[in-house]
Design an enzyme around this catalytic site. Structure first.
Site, PDB file in Angstrom:
ATOM      1  N   ASP A  45      -5.846  30.281 -71.761  1.00 34.40           N
ATOM      2  CA  ASP A  45      -5.781  29.742 -72.949  1.00 34.40           C
ATOM      3  C   ASP A  45      -6.637  28.903 -73.512  1.00 34.40           C
ATOM      4  O   ASP A  45      -6.709  27.730 -73.339  1.00 34.40           O
ATOM      5  CB  ASP A  45      -4.225  28.932 -72.883  1.00 34.40           C
ATOM      6  CG  ASP A  45      -3.815  28.369 -74.098  1.00 34.40           C
ATOM      7  OD1 ASP A  45      -4.272  28.947 -75.341  1.00 34.40           O
ATOM      8  OD2 ASP A  45      -3.108  27.469 -74.118  1.00 34.40           O
ATOM      9  N   GLU A  66      -6.908  24.608 -82.389  1.00 32.08           N
ATOM     10  CA  GLU A  66      -5.567  25.173 -82.230  1.00 32.08           C
ATOM     11  C   GLU A  66      -4.350  24.360 -81.449  1.00 32.08           C
ATOM     12  O   GLU A  66      -3.521  24.155 -81.968  1.00 32.08           O
ATOM     13  CB  GLU A  66      -5.500  26.545 -81.574  1.00 32.08           C
ATOM     14  CG  GLU A  66      -4.073  27.620 -81.656  1.00 32.08           C
ATOM     15  CD  GLU A  66      -3.096  27.077 -80.492  1.00 32.08           C
ATOM     16  OE1 GLU A  66      -2.279  27.582 -80.546  1.00 32.08           O
ATOM     17  OE2 GLU A  66      -3.630  26.571 -79.554  1.00 32.08           O
TER      18      GLU A  66
END
Length: 929
Positions: free
Chosen positions: A241, A275
């Site tokens: 991630d 993000e």
């Protein structure tokens, strides 16, 4: 004249048809003779009273005539062998599906096929990117030096690919794609809603790196966007991630830039730099970049796990769902789409920004298995499963190729009325809602025809028993929760997903069978009870199919699958029974082989789905809050899995009568109790690869002068004794408990996720004074915070008041050199503000505004207009600011001249192996503006 069948019913009661533990009544012939006769048909249903005269008579006569004693046959052996064969079949199905489910493609290590020389997707190339981003750079948090280092690295690598493609075009003479690149740095704001909380986001110097591959102006009017983010969250190096997504896009760019230019549409790759700061960079791109109006659809690459295949879990157009058919390793279902839409999964992606602000359709794909390591210090390349980058990469490359070469992107329309699912990861099925409704009508009509022809014999009695069995499967496992909590051992299942089924599955099954025991009709044969239960299952699923279709639930295809499977099985049973009994006889039992037919497809498919369900939800319970009833959630989920694994077991449970069923239920209860006791004695919820999430903040309160250490956790598992008590001893300070409900601003630095935390707080002042070599610090009675220099500040400018409207206007300026992630909060009734992304609420309320800036952003401003009693009716504004130190380098800003007294350094180095830390230091202050 009395018929032979009547004589048989009068004289020979089948030994398996006894209601309790009474001995079988047998006249003329021994029980063994009758058992022998019964088992001569291997698929017979024991205890039937209407088996047909010829077949029963010939079997009995044959057995009598042989005068042979079969002492090896006994009721327990027959019960065990019959149950064993069927359960073995179910286990075999689950085992095969398990192997299919967890098998990933073989990694490719070369960028070109060594034999053919063809370009191929290379997992090794992806891992080189991942290793550099995670090991060489580390925690890439927005606003830190590592974020800047990552940006420079990506630009360098992409420029190298651009130059290589240019040279290859000159060398080969081929028309390769136009390779364009942008670096966007933008400011903006947007509203972010999460779990009933609202946070206003501001960002400055937010960076995006954009690459476009195109055939020229004719391709540029319609573009497909591939997105991944290169920043990480607090406490994680972010291999999966989302360094994985960045590496995958980098490898796709390498391949596509060396192939002939796309024929139809261009492809844009967005490496977004924010993000984890609540989707700032994607918002900046889709609202501010020059390419935004050319983007027609998006493919988002994300991760909340480190192993297994990535799953398609959000999709919102028929055309994009159909495009997913092109991938070599499909894995996705509208079940996940519907589940994510409920908000039960506490996660979100950039996909939201593209849909909400760009009105785009697209696909959201994420790695989701083994999310124990998600957002932890263990999200490293070494823990990313082999074959995972190959799986995601080949799928994303296939999508990019199809969407640029063949797809029509000009008229994509949003819709949720599409049914889609993969079949064991081998191929992908999608069809419209209209087609779904038509198929549901056909399936329902076929099911009704079996009722008309008496192949299906549902009863109200049986239907109620099925519904109650389902309720029991969901609720009864909660008794296990009571027992676990009484033993002081909650969350025993956390580190082993399979353990949840062992702890809760037997009691769920006992509850399911318990209602079948209560509803078993003594006046009917076991075969009639079986047929009634199986037929009633058909009715229950048919009703569920009708209701879910009526409300427009795309996931209703699962009820169609169950209904269709049971319907076919009942037709098969009717034919088999008719052959055995002769024409004209009514079918009143279930052939043994019918259970294999009815279970084959549903058990296989739902095993596949349930593996994903367990993989997704059990790790999730470690981060959904201390007040969440996670044991109950997992208990209900395990009961659900137990029920859907093989619903025909409810009918099968009647096969040997109430006495045997009673023993089975008691055995399941015993297994359940033994599992609970053994687990509580030997298991612990956490270990190194299934860690407990601990949140640490060192807070220096400029208002009160306090220096405090906050310790929090995000699940209801053990925390104080195994962890907090040791920290108390470490700092020689007693912790005080602080609940999230009464102290909502304690963790404003990570708002809105602070709603899941509760804290233990220690005073670190004496520790700092004791450890420092600076006598001013150790001996001064002044608060330690008085010695901090360059602390963040808020000031008010351009203050004015209009008595006619009651509105007070001001500009708030924030300066925060060497600090990041500032948060301000206040209570007021706002009339307007300079955040153009949304209007303030039309009533007095509590506001939280988070600001994040790229490296370096030392300040920001906002204009406010609020209702006040006068110009001196000031706003009380609380400010939190996070220090830039730490985040994987085990350092923390010291008080000037204080020496090695880093509180966070000590905490990080003393971390127990079964924990993972999200840690940071903050300053907090309050201002009257």
């Amino acid at each position: 004249m009395e018929t032979l069948n009547a004589i048989k019913q009068r004289h020979f009661k089948n030994p398996f048809d006894n209601d309790e533990n009474e001995l079988p009544r047998v006249s003329l012939f021994s029980a063994e003779t009758l058992v022998d006769a019964a088992i001569r048909s291997p698929f017979a249903s024991y205890g039937d009273s209407n088996r047909g005269e010829d077949s029963d008579y010939s079997a009995i006569a044959s057995s009598i005539g042989s005068k042979k004693r079969h002492s090896s046959f006994s009721k327990p052996k027959i019960v065990l062998s019959t149950w064993g064969l069927f359960l073995g079949f179910l286990v075999l199905l689950a085992t095969i599906v398990f192997q299919i489910h967890y098998t990933l493609p073989t990694p490719v290590y070369e960028g070109r096929d060594p034999v053919s020389g063809q370009l191929q997707f290379s997992e090794e190339n992806v891992r080189q990117v991942v290793r550099h981003m995670t090991q060489d750079i580390g925690y890439r948090i927005v606003g830190t030096e590592q974020e800047l280092e990552t940006k420079d690295y990506l630009i360098k690598e992409l420029s190298s690919l651009q130059e290589h493609a240019k040279l290859e075009s000159l060398r080969s003479g081929l028309r390769l794609p136009n390779f364009d690149m942008w670096v966007q740095v933008g400011d903006g704001s947007h509203r972010f809603d999460f779990m009933s909380k609202v946070v206003m986001k501001m960002y400055t110097n937010m960076t995006n790196i954009i690459v476009r591959l195109s055939c020229g102006p004719e391709c540029d009017e319609n573009s497909i966007l591939l997105n991944a983010h290169y920043d990480t969250t607090l406490g994680s190096p972010g291999a999966a991630d989302d360094a994985l997504g960045c590496g995958v896009m980098m490898e796709i760019i390498r391949i596509m830039s060396l192939r002939p230019a796309p024929k139809k549409n261009s492809v844009v790759f967005l490496f977004n730099g924010g993000e984890e700061s609540l989707q700032d960079a994607s918002h900046s791109f889709i609202t501010g970049h020059e390419l935004k109006d050319k983007i027609r659809a998006v493919v988002n690459l994300e991760a909340c796990g480190t192993s297994g295949p990535e799953v398609l879990f959000q999709a919102n157009s028929r055309e994009m769902i159909d495009a997913y058919r092109m991938v070599p390793y499909p894995h996705g279902t509208v079940l996940a789409n519907d589940l994510f839409a409920t908000g039960l999964i506490l996660s979100d992606t950039d996909f939201r920004q593209f849909v909400d602000h760009g009105n785009l359709t697209g696909l959201d794909m994420a790695v989701y298995k083994n999310s124990y390591l998600y957002h932890t210090h263990l999200d490293l390349d070494e823990f990313m499963e082999e074959g995972l980058p190959q799986h995601m990469g080949e799928n994303a490359l296939a999508l990019a190729t199809y969407l640029t070469e063949e797809a029509d992107l000009s008229n994509l329309e949003k819709t949720s009325s599409v049914v889609f699912f993969d079949v064991f990861g081998q191929f992908f099925v999608s069809y419209s809602w209209t087609a779904a409704i038509f198929s549901h009508i056909v399936i329902a009509g076929l099911a009704l025809s079996t009722i008309v022809t008496k192949a299906s014999r549902p009863t109200l009695h049986g239907t109620i028993s099925i519904l109650l069995s389902f309720v029991a499967a969901l609720l009864l496992p909660n008794l296990s929760v009571v027992l676990l909590q009484a033993l002081g051992t909650p969350m025993q299942w956390f580190s082993h997903e399979w353990l949840s089924m062992l702890l809760f599955g037997p009691i769920a099954l006992a509850g399911m069978f318990g209602f079948q025991y209560l509803f078993h009709r003594k006046s009917s044969s076991t075969g009639a009870n079986e047929l009634s239960a199986l037929s009633s299952l058909q009715v229950v699923f048919m009703l569920a199919l009708g209701v879910s279709s009526y409300v427009g639930l795309a996931s209703s295809y699962v009820f169609a699958l169950f209904t269709l499977s049971i319907t076919f099985a009942l037709i098969f049973n009717h034919k088999m029974a008719a052959l055995a009994l002769g024409h004209g006889s009514e079918v009143t039992h279930v052939e043994y082989s019918t259970y294999f037919i009815v279970s084959l497809l549903p058990t296989s498919y739902f095993s596949f789905v349930c593996f994903s369900l367990l993989d997704m939800f059990i790790p999730l319970t470690g981060r959904i809050g201390v007040d969440a009833p996670v044991d109950n959630i997992v208990a209900v989920m395990s009961g659900f899995v137990t029920f859907v694994f093989c619903p025909p077991l409810l009918a099968f449970s009647h096969r040997f009568g109430r006495a045997i069923l009673k023993r089975i239920i008691l055995s399941l209860v015993v297994i359940h109790l033994i599992s609970i006791l053994i687990s509580s004695a030997v298991m612990y919820p956490y270990d190194e690869l299934h860690p407990k999430r601990v949140f640490i903040q060192h807070l220096r309160n400029m208002t009160s002068g306090e220096s405090l250490l906050y310790l929090a956790h995000a699940d209801p598992g053990p925390f104080y004794e195994p962890y907090v008590a040791n920290v108390e001893a470490m700092f020689n300070s007693e912790a005080k408990f602080r609940s999230a409900s009464t102290n909502p601003s304690d963790w404003n630095s990570i708002y809105p996720f602070n709603q899941f935390l509760e804290s233990y707080v220690l005073d670190t002042t004496q520790y700092i004074r004791r450890e420092t070599t600076n006598k001013t610090i150790s001996e001064s009675p002044e608060p330690l915070t008085n010695l901090i220099r360059g602390a963040p500040k808020l000031i008010a400018e351009n203050v004015s008041y209009d008595p006619n409207t009651g509105l007070r206007r001001l500009t708030i300026l924030c300066t925060h050199p060497e600090y990041i992630w500032t948060v301000v909060s206040f209570d007021t009734h706002l009339a307007s503000w300079s955040l153009g992304s949304s209007d303030p609420f039309p009533y007095p309320t509590h506001y939280v505004i988070r600001h994040v800036g790229g490296h370096v952003s030392d300040g920001w401003r906002i204009d406010l207009e609020h209702y006040a009693k006068g110009v001196d009716d000031k706003l009380r504004v609380e400010l939190n600011a996070m220090e830039t130190e730490g985040f994987g380098r085990d350092t923390e800003r010291e008080l000037e001249g204080s020496g090695e007294i880093g509180v966070m350094r000590k905490i990080v180095k003393a971390r127990p192996i079964w924990t993972t830390l999200t840690y940071f230091s903050i300053l907090t202050d309050a201002f009257e503006l």
